[in-house]
Design a protein around this motif. Structure first.
Motif, PDB file in Angstrom:
ATOM      1  N   CYS A 124       0.837  -1.211   0.000  1.00 54.61           N
ATOM      2  CA  CYS A 124       0.000   0.000   0.000  1.00 54.61           C
ATOM      3  C   CYS A 124       0.870   1.259   0.000  1.00 54.61           C
ATOM      4  N   ASP A 125       1.975   1.217   0.732  1.00 48.60           N
ATOM      5  CA  ASP A 125       2.831   2.396   0.968  1.00 48.60           C
ATOM      6  C   ASP A 125       4.210   2.150   0.414  1.00 48.60           C
ATOM      7  N   ASP A 126       4.515   2.534  -0.834  1.00 47.84           N
ATOM      8  CA  ASP A 126       3.597   3.202  -1.731  1.00 47.84           C
ATOM      9  C   ASP A 126       3.646   2.527  -3.106  1.00 47.84           C
ATOM     10  N   GLU A 158      11.455   8.682   0.504  1.00 48.60           N
ATOM     11  CA  GLU A 158      10.347   9.270   1.257  1.00 48.60           C
ATOM     12  C   GLU A 158      10.346   8.790   2.699  1.00 48.60           C
ATOM     13  N   GLU A 159      10.599   7.501   2.879  1.00 49.48           N
ATOM     14  CA  GLU A 159      10.512   6.930   4.227  1.00 49.48           C
ATOM     15  C   GLU A 159      11.684   7.340   5.115  1.00 49.48           C
ATOM     16  N   VAL A 160      12.664   8.031   4.549  1.00 49.87           N
ATOM     17  CA  VAL A 160      13.757   8.543   5.372  1.00 49.87           C
ATOM     18  C   VAL A 160      13.830  10.067   5.306  1.00 49.87           C
ATOM     19  N   SER A 184      -0.850   9.588  -4.865  1.00 50.75           N
ATOM     20  CA  SER A 184      -1.632   8.547  -4.198  1.00 50.75           C
ATOM     21  C   SER A 184      -0.745   7.916  -3.142  1.00 50.75           C
ATOM     22  N   ASP A 185      -0.853   8.404  -1.919  1.00 53.73           N
ATOM     23  CA  ASP A 185      -0.027   7.895  -0.814  1.00 53.73           C
ATOM     24  C   ASP A 185      -0.754   8.106   0.514  1.00 53.73           C
ATOM     25  N   THR A 186      -2.085   8.110   0.445  1.00 51.44           N
ATOM     26  CA  THR A 186      -2.922   8.348   1.624  1.00 51.44           C
ATOM     27  C   THR A 186      -4.087   7.355   1.602  1.00 51.44           C
ATOM     28  N   GLY A 199      -5.831  17.400   4.326  1.00 55.73           N
ATOM     29  CA  GLY A 199      -4.866  17.905   5.291  1.00 55.73           C
ATOM     30  C   GLY A 199      -3.899  16.799   5.655  1.00 55.73           C
ATOM     31  N   LEU A 200      -2.665  17.189   5.945  1.00 59.24           N
ATOM     32  CA  LEU A 200      -1.664  16.248   6.428  1.00 59.24           C
ATOM     33  C   LEU A 200      -0.998  16.902   7.629  1.00 59.24           C
ATOM     34  N   ARG A 201      -0.595  16.101   8.595  1.00 64.11           N
ATOM     35  CA  ARG A 201       0.097  16.709   9.722  1.00 64.11           C
ATOM     36  C   ARG A 201       1.575  16.899   9.405  1.00 64.11           C
ATOM     37  N   GLY A 202       2.157  17.864  10.045  1.00 62.33           N
ATOM     38  CA  GLY A 202       3.590  18.080   9.927  1.00 62.33           C
ATOM     39  C   GLY A 202       4.303  17.208  10.944  1.00 62.33           C
ATOM     40  N   LEU A 203       5.607  17.297  10.964  1.00 61.44           N
ATOM     41  CA  LEU A 203       6.377  16.419  11.824  1.00 61.44           C
ATOM     42  C   LEU A 203       7.603  17.132  12.370  1.00 61.44           C
ATOM     43  N   CYS A 204       7.880  16.875  13.656  1.00 60.54           N
ATOM     44  CA  CYS A 204       9.113  17.355  14.271  1.00 60.54           C
ATOM     45  C   CYS A 204       9.660  16.160  15.032  1.00 60.54           C
ATOM     46  N   MET A 332       6.768  14.659  17.225  1.00 55.89           N
ATOM     47  CA  MET A 332       5.552  15.438  17.392  1.00 55.89           C
ATOM     48  C   MET A 332       4.887  15.597  16.033  1.00 55.89           C
ATOM     49  N   ARG A 333       3.589  15.255  15.962  1.00 58.04           N
ATOM     50  CA  ARG A 333       2.809  15.513  14.740  1.00 58.04           C
ATOM     51  C   ARG A 333       2.249  16.910  14.878  1.00 58.04           C
ATOM     52  N   LEU A 334       2.407  17.709  13.859  1.00 61.67           N
ATOM     53  CA  LEU A 334       2.028  19.119  13.923  1.00 61.67           C
ATOM     54  C   LEU A 334       0.834  19.397  13.022  1.00 61.67           C
ATOM     55  N   HIS A 366      15.963  15.385  14.140  1.00 59.60           N
ATOM     56  CA  HIS A 366      16.002  14.628  12.880  1.00 59.60           C
ATOM     57  C   HIS A 366      15.181  15.412  11.856  1.00 59.60           C
ATOM     58  N   HIS A 367      14.806  14.715  10.763  1.00 55.18           N
ATOM     59  CA  HIS A 367      14.043  15.416   9.729  1.00 55.18           C
ATOM     60  C   HIS A 367      12.674  15.845  10.240  1.00 55.18           C
ATOM     61  N   GLY A 368      12.124  16.845   9.595  1.00 50.01           N
ATOM     62  CA  GLY A 368      10.790  17.303   9.974  1.00 50.01           C
ATOM     63  C   GLY A 368       9.988  17.613   8.730  1.00 50.01           C
ATOM     64  N   GLY A 402      -3.863  11.785   9.216  1.00 53.20           N
ATOM     65  CA  GLY A 402      -3.017  11.989  10.391  1.00 53.20           C
ATOM     66  C   GLY A 402      -1.538  11.905  10.095  1.00 53.20           C
ATOM     67  N   GLY A 403      -1.182  11.251   8.979  1.00 51.42           N
ATOM     68  CA  GLY A 403       0.227  11.064   8.635  1.00 51.42           C
ATOM     69  C   GLY A 403       0.838  12.312   8.029  1.00 51.42           C
ATOM     70  N   SER A 404       2.074  12.154   7.584  1.00 49.73           N
ATOM     71  CA  SER A 404       2.812  13.294   7.033  1.00 49.73           C
ATOM     72  C   SER A 404       3.434  12.942   5.691  1.00 49.73           C
ATOM     73  N   ILE A 405       3.391  13.879   4.769  1.00 46.81           N
ATOM     74  CA  ILE A 405       4.166  13.763   3.529  1.00 46.81           C
ATOM     75  C   ILE A 405       4.855  15.115   3.357  1.00 46.81           C
ATOM     76  N   PRO A 406       6.042  15.227   3.984  1.00 46.51           N
ATOM     77  CA  PRO A 406       6.685  16.540   4.079  1.00 46.51           C
ATOM     78  C   PRO A 406       6.919  17.248   2.752  1.00 46.51           C
ATOM     79  N   ILE A 407       7.045  16.507   1.668  1.00 45.12           N
ATOM     80  CA  ILE A 407       7.378  17.170   0.404  1.00 45.12           C
ATOM     81  C   ILE A 407       6.194  17.946  -0.193  1.00 45.12           C
ATOM     82  N   ILE A 431       0.201  -0.176   7.135  1.00 43.54           N
ATOM     83  CA  ILE A 431       1.444   0.355   6.579  1.00 43.54           C
ATOM     84  C   ILE A 431       2.416   0.580   7.743  1.00 43.54           C
ATOM     85  N   HIS A 432       3.686   0.361   7.490  1.00 44.17           N
ATOM     86  CA  HIS A 432       4.783   0.435   8.469  1.00 44.17           C
ATOM     87  C   HIS A 432       4.711  -0.690   9.503  1.00 44.17           C
ATOM     88  N   SER A 433       3.669  -1.504   9.504  1.00 43.35           N
ATOM     89  CA  SER A 433       3.506  -2.570  10.508  1.00 43.35           C
ATOM     90  C   SER A 433       3.733  -3.931   9.852  1.00 43.35           C
TER      91      SER A 433
HETATM   92  N1  BES Z   1       2.247   7.477   2.994  1.00 39.89           N
HETATM   93  C1  BES Z   1       2.722   7.853   4.279  1.00 39.89           C
HETATM   94  C2  BES Z   1       1.960   9.023   4.875  1.00 39.89           C
HETATM   95  C3  BES Z   1       0.488   8.837   5.118  1.00 39.89           C
HETATM   96  C4  BES Z   1      -0.077   7.600   5.373  1.00 39.89           C
HETATM   97  C5  BES Z   1      -0.339   9.940   5.094  1.00 39.89           C
HETATM   98  C6  BES Z   1      -1.450   7.476   5.584  1.00 39.89           C
HETATM   99  C7  BES Z   1      -1.688   9.825   5.320  1.00 39.89           C
HETATM  100  C8  BES Z   1      -2.247   8.580   5.553  1.00 39.89           C
HETATM  101  C9  BES Z   1       4.201   8.182   4.166  1.00 39.89           C
HETATM  102  O1  BES Z   1       4.911   7.224   3.440  1.00 39.89           O
HETATM  103  C10 BES Z   1       4.810   8.200   5.529  1.00 39.89           C
HETATM  104  O2  BES Z   1       4.894   7.157   6.138  1.00 39.89           O
HETATM  105  N2  BES Z   1       5.255   9.367   6.020  1.00 39.89           N
HETATM  106  C11 BES Z   1       5.979   9.443   7.259  1.00 39.89           C
HETATM  107  C12 BES Z   1       6.783  10.697   7.305  1.00 39.89           C
HETATM  108  C13 BES Z   1       8.184  10.568   6.775  1.00 39.89           C
HETATM  109  C14 BES Z   1       8.960  11.830   7.046  1.00 39.89           C
HETATM  110  C15 BES Z   1       8.931   9.373   7.277  1.00 39.89           C
HETATM  111  C16 BES Z   1       5.023   9.503   8.429  1.00 39.89           C
HETATM  112  O3  BES Z   1       3.900  10.000   8.319  1.00 39.89           O
HETATM  113  O4  BES Z   1       5.444   9.033   9.491  1.00 39.89           O
END
Ligand code: BES
Ligand code: MN
Ligand code: MN
Length: 463
Positions: A124-126, A158-160, A184-186, A199-204, A332-334, A366-368, A402-407, A431-433
């Protein structure tokens, strides 16, 4: 589009087999050991683009993993769509929690995916999601239905944190110039309830190191006299939330956008079954900021979580030790309009102040990434909305992810281009699990929806 339908029916089994082959490549961007596989994945992606008729296909090296590019310019007067996706995946750990090996894809039925789902890391990702765009492009090329110019930019980091993508975009502004970015990544709400991410959350993301004594000590000889940095770190972390589960970092909420009652009401009308949600996660109770629903807590409110914590003895058996150091990774999700750079400073200052004299702390970032909001009155949103309505037979609901796509924020700034977040996964796709999966229904629905987007976008742009 009748012609596409018959081409789709005649080729859908191959579309699946091709994706399964890509899922066999362990393109784990975080682990340098897998760099050759990441490279192989970039080559396979480029080869697919070439095969379906993209021009100027090229693998651009970066200081990290390469970026795959390809384009098809059909008409200088037609609008240009830049498709962004990522071919890298998260590490599959912990491996023993997978029911089948992460890079040996299998199709199995599940409750939410009665037609079957593909189980593999990246399904699914991605990979599954960016590849829908390659297959939709193939269909449009084969049937002469491509109404927009297309540019593909598929990255491997993207994942780093997409460390090298911004420089690539800055250096190639002209090559990447476009009217809209299509991603398409959500997720959608569920297979009966299509939605578009608005909307997507930011990250710190921070890392902390707490040092007590200058060496590991015997916990009997010294215990009781010297501060234990692991104990101290736990206390410091515990104090980062108050009794209402609000974050205690001074100034943390200063820039948080207040969402209107109207928008909150609309968000909470989306289908959501709390009992089922808890059951699927195996928890007896949910926890989050007081005064907000689960949908709000994951969509419009910022959060703070420990992602990892370590220190002292974690090997076999018991070793009595009072460790010298303790560590944690804290993210922190922003939400709009929080600025990750500012939050970094606020967090560092707060954490340093928290520390008792008995320890020294080191805080590093780290990255944000910046949060994103997508307006729903734009041409590109309308085109995506119509495309989904056409394919699902139901108008999609706007939903904050709730996730983040910083780009996404970077595209706005560097390419002066707005993004459409038209993903087809489910939040429950893991995803990620372990046991990440992607529904066949979702994969095929995406391939069906994408050509409609091009069609509606070209015609709405003309007006
Ligand atoms: N595709 C995800 C983000 C996502 C997933 C947004 C589901 C909305 C719904 C992306 O690959 C991801 O995992 N992003 C990371 C941030 C990145 C800086 C590692 C995240 O959200 O943790
Ligand atoms: Mn992703
Ligand atoms: Mn991801």
């Amino acid at each position: 589009m009748k012609e596409l339908k018959s081409y789709f029916e005649a080729n859908k089994d191959r579309f699946l087999d091709e994706l399964l082959d890509l899922l066999r490549i362990p393109s784990i961007s975080a682990d340098p050991k897998y760099a050759p596989d990441v490279r192989r994945m970039a080559e396979a992606t480029a080869e697919h683009l070439r095969k379906v008729g993209a021009d100027q296909v090229e693998i651009f090296p970066t200081d990290g993993h390469p970026i795959v590019y390809g384009e098809k310019m059909v008409d200088p007067k037609a609008p240009t769509v830049l498709v962004y996706g990522h071919y890298d995946v998260q590490p599959p750990d912990p491996l023993d929690l997978w029911d089948s090996p992460p890079f040996e894809p299998v199709v199995k039925k599940t409750k939410l995916h009665p037609q079957g789902a593909i189980f593999a890391r990246g399904a699914c990702d991605d990979k599954g999601q960016f590849f829908m765009h390659v297959k939709a492009f193939e269909m449009m090329m084969q049937q002469n239905k491509l109404s927009c110019n297309v540019k593909f930019m598929i990255e491997g980091e993207e994942e780093v944190g997409s460390k090298n993508l911004e420089k690539f975009c800055r250096d190639n502004r002209k090559k990447l110039s476009c009217d809209v970015v299509l991603i398409s990544d959500t997720s959608i709400i569920d297979n009966q309830t299509p939605s578009l991410t608005v909307g997507l959350r930011g990250l710190c993301y921070m890392e902390v190191e707490v040092t007590g004594p200058n060496k590991d000590l015997h916990s009997g000889v010294y215990g009781g006299a010297v501060a234990n940095p692991v104990n101290v770190l736990c206390q410091m972390i515990a104090s980062l939330h108050d009794s209402k589960r609000r974050i205690t970092v001074e100034g943390f909420y200063d820039d948080v956008e207040k969402v209107s009652g109207k928008e909150r009401k609309a968000m909470n009308e989306a289908p959501y079954d709390e009992k089922q949600y808890m059951k699927s996660l195996g928890v007896a109770e949910l926890m989050g900021e007081k005064g907000f629903t689960t949908i709000e807590r994951t969509g419009i409110r910022p959060t703070l979580d420990v992602n990892g914590i370590w220190g002292g003895y974690i090997g076999e058996g018991a070793k009595t030790v009072l460790p010298s150091k303790a560590f944690a990774k804290i993210s922190m999700r922003l939400v709009p309009n929080q600025d990750p750079k500012k939050i970094e400073k606020l967090f560092a200052r707060h954490f340093e102040k928290l520390a008792p004299k008995s320890v020294k702390v080191k805080v590093t970032a780290h990255h944000g990434g910046y949060p994103v909001v997508v307006p729903t009155n734009s041409v590109e949103y309308k085109a995506a909305e119509k495309a989904m309505e056409q394919a699902f037979g139901k108008k999609p609901l706007p939903q904050r992810g709730g996730g983040s796509i910083p780009i996404v924020a970077m595209f706005d700034q560097v390419l002066d281009a707005r993004s459409v977040l038209m993903g087809f996964g489910l939040d429950s796709d893991d995803i990620h699990s372990p046991n990440e999966h992607y529904g066949l229904y979702n994969y095929y629905k995406g391939i069906e929806t994408i050509p409609y987007f091009y069609q509606f976008y070209a015609s709405l742009k003309k007006k």
